[in-house]
Design a protein around this motif. Structure first.
Motif, PDB file in Angstrom:
ATOM      1  N   ASP A 163      -0.934   7.629   1.056  1.00  0.00           N
ATOM      2  CA  ASP A 163      -2.385   7.451   1.028  1.00  0.00           C
ATOM      3  C   ASP A 163      -2.898   6.992   2.393  1.00  0.00           C
ATOM      4  OD1 ASP A 163      -2.446   8.164  -1.611  1.00  0.00           O
ATOM      5  OD2 ASP A 163      -2.525   6.113  -2.387  1.00  0.00           O
ATOM      6  N   ALA A 164      -2.148   6.077   3.013  1.00  0.00           N
ATOM      7  CA  ALA A 164      -2.551   5.579   4.327  1.00  0.00           C
ATOM      8  C   ALA A 164      -2.532   6.706   5.363  1.00  0.00           C
ATOM      9  CB  ALA A 164      -1.626   4.447   4.764  1.00  0.00           C
ATOM     10  N   ASP A 191      -7.555  12.085   7.756  1.00  0.00           N
ATOM     11  CA  ASP A 191      -8.901  12.490   7.348  1.00  0.00           C
ATOM     12  C   ASP A 191      -9.950  11.825   8.238  1.00  0.00           C
ATOM     13  OD1 ASP A 191     -10.716  13.807   5.363  1.00  0.00           O
ATOM     14  OD2 ASP A 191     -11.336  11.729   5.023  1.00  0.00           O
ATOM     15  N   TRP A 206      -2.903   9.909   4.778  1.00  0.00           N
ATOM     16  CA  TRP A 206      -4.001  10.831   4.487  1.00  0.00           C
ATOM     17  C   TRP A 206      -5.329  10.271   5.003  1.00  0.00           C
ATOM     18  CZ3 TRP A 206      -5.690  15.438   3.736  1.00  0.00           C
ATOM     19  CH2 TRP A 206      -6.961  15.633   3.211  1.00  0.00           C
ATOM     20  N   LEU A 207      -5.565   8.982   4.752  1.00  0.00           N
ATOM     21  CA  LEU A 207      -6.804   8.370   5.222  1.00  0.00           C
ATOM     22  C   LEU A 207      -6.900   8.407   6.751  1.00  0.00           C
ATOM     23  CD1 LEU A 207      -7.058   5.263   2.856  1.00  0.00           C
ATOM     24  CD2 LEU A 207      -8.583   7.249   2.897  1.00  0.00           C
ATOM     25  N   GLU A 213       0.835  -1.196   0.000  1.00  0.00           N
ATOM     26  CA  GLU A 213       0.000   0.000   0.000  1.00  0.00           C
ATOM     27  C   GLU A 213       0.875   1.253   0.000  1.00  0.00           C
ATOM     28  OE1 GLU A 213      -3.073   0.068  -0.458  1.00  0.00           O
ATOM     29  OE2 GLU A 213      -3.834  -1.916   0.094  1.00  0.00           O
ATOM     30  N   ASN A 214       0.282   2.349  -0.430  1.00  0.00           N
ATOM     31  CA  ASN A 214       0.994   3.629  -0.483  1.00  0.00           C
ATOM     32  C   ASN A 214       0.980   4.274   0.902  1.00  0.00           C
ATOM     33  OD1 ASN A 214       1.645   6.418  -0.795  1.00  0.00           O
ATOM     34  ND2 ASN A 214       1.181   6.270  -2.974  1.00  0.00           N
ATOM     35  N   GLU A 231     -11.160   1.745   5.287  1.00  0.00           N
ATOM     36  CA  GLU A 231     -10.977   2.236   3.917  1.00  0.00           C
ATOM     37  C   GLU A 231      -9.893   1.467   3.166  1.00  0.00           C
ATOM     38  OE1 GLU A 231     -12.777   4.456   2.451  1.00  0.00           O
ATOM     39  OE2 GLU A 231     -13.931   5.236   4.155  1.00  0.00           O
ATOM     40  N   MET A 232      -8.932   0.913   3.887  1.00  0.00           N
ATOM     41  CA  MET A 232      -7.822   0.182   3.272  1.00  0.00           C
ATOM     42  C   MET A 232      -7.733  -1.183   3.955  1.00  0.00           C
ATOM     43  SD  MET A 232      -3.960   1.732   2.716  1.00  0.00           S
ATOM     44  CE  MET A 232      -4.498   3.149   1.750  1.00  0.00           C
TER      45      MET A 232
END
Length: 367
Positions: free
Chosen positions: A42-43, A49, A45-46, A38-39, A326-327
């Motif tokens: 991105d993790a 957020d 940010w999620l 996984e990025n 989300e992931m």
């Protein structure tokens, strides 16, 4: 001279070193995320957020942070006197019992703002009472506070299960919990506070106990740095021999310190018991007593630092829950790994960067 004893400015001790430790923890966490495909950005940010991107997430973040503020203060007060209270978990259990008994007794007759001060006193008294025997054993018999408080955690958990299964359970129900408190035994949500910042709280259980936690931070600051008792506690923590030479009574300070520490831990129960579930349940503490150790260490045992560290761990808890949703490849266990890395670098490896920073600072100061 050891680098641990070299004085450094506060902006390094309380700002730069914790920031470096935290940055390294997140870098290694990012590598773990990258290894599973996984990025990391991105993790991240999620996670942010989910914890801070909307009112509901902020509410859950501050709800968790409230628990950690109380337990972090509990650990910090003891550390200032040279004691390592590992028993905040058990003391919070007993604090929940004290708060619940008050709510069960008063919720039929008075509004919440009348119940609240008695619930605060009940939670603090029961938490302090659970810390009394370990304190006495340390002060009078030399039993190590770490060992006794750990053992008392298990006793408190077993005692709570017994009470909820055999004494306080609602007749005819299977769930080991008390009845739901009426409105007079519940702490209201802080919807108005969130509305001031243009956010909606939603179902998040962010409640008045957050304000009580902030008040306790101020009172702990006054106690430790503005009172004679606080001076005696810090003297004992820095040098027991100097404290004895100055006539500071060891046993009295140890017992008083642990009573205050246990009382703060007990007050943590106000948040989940009166604020969130409105009833006493099994395992409501949820490990907050142990997280408080990391919060205290990361916050350098100062109330302001504890607030910031508690919010960070609140972000990890709430943001981690959203991230695992989300992931899905990042499981709840992975979130625990990230939390563990933060605890590791904030606590166990606290002085990892200090030797190099001391050398660099001395060179810069002498230039």
């Amino acid at each position: 001279m050891s680098t641990a004893s070299v004085p450094l400015p506060n902006w390094i001790n309380y700002g730069l070193i914790p920031l470096l430790n935290l940055t390294l923890a997140f870098l290694i966490s990012g590598l773990v995320v990258w290894f599973i495909g996984e990025n990391p950005l991105d993790a991240l940010w999620l996670m942010l957020d989910g914890a801070l991107g909307r009112g509901e997430g902020v509410g859950f973040t501050l709800y968790y942070a409230t628990n950690f503020i109380f337990t972090g203060l509990s650990v910090a007060v003891a550390i200032h006197a040279g004691l390592f209270n590992i028993g905040s978990e058990g003391q919070a259990y007993l604090g929940g019992l004290g708060a619940a008994l008050v709510a069960l007794a008063l919720d039929h007759y008075v509004p919440w703002y009348v119940t609240m001060p008695f619930a605060v006193l009940g939670a603090a008294a029961f938490g302090a009472a659970w810390a009394l025997l370990p304190a006495w054993l340390q002060a009078k018999r030399g039993s190590h506070i770490v060992i006794t408080t750990i053992m008392f955690n298990y006793i408190a958990a077993a005692f709570m299960v017994y009470l909820l299964v055999n004494v306080l359970i609602v007749p005819g129900k299977m769930a080991p919990e008390t009845r739901t408190f009426l409105e007079g035994g519940q702490l209201p949500k802080l919807d108005w506070l969130m509305a001031m910042f243009g956010m909606k709280l939603g179902p998040a259980p962010f409640n008045v106990s957050f304000l009580i936690a902030l008040l306790m931070c101020f009172l702990v600051w006054v106690l430790i740095w503005r009172t004679k008792l606080g001076y005696e506690m810090r003297t004992l923590g820095i040098s027991p021999s100097a404290a004895a030479y100055a006539g500071i009574p060891y046993a009295r300070i140890v017992i008083i310190t642990m009573l205050i520490s246990g009382g703060l831990a007990g007050m943590m129960a106000l948040n989940p018991v009166l604020g969130a579930s409105a009833r006493l349940q099994v395992e409501f503490v949820g490990g907050a007593g142990f997280v408080g150790i990391a919060v205290s260490l990361m916050g350098r045992n100062h109330p302001v630092g504890i607030i910031l560290a508690a919010i960070l761990f609140g972000i990890l808890y709430q943001g981690g829950a959203d991230l695992s949703f989300e992931m899905p490849t990042i499981t709840r266990e992975m979130i625990l790994v990230i939390q563990g890395l933060v605890i590791l670098f904030a606590g166990a490896l606290e002085y990892m960067f200090r030797p190099a920073i001391v050398v660099a600072y001395q060179k810069f100061a002498s230039a």
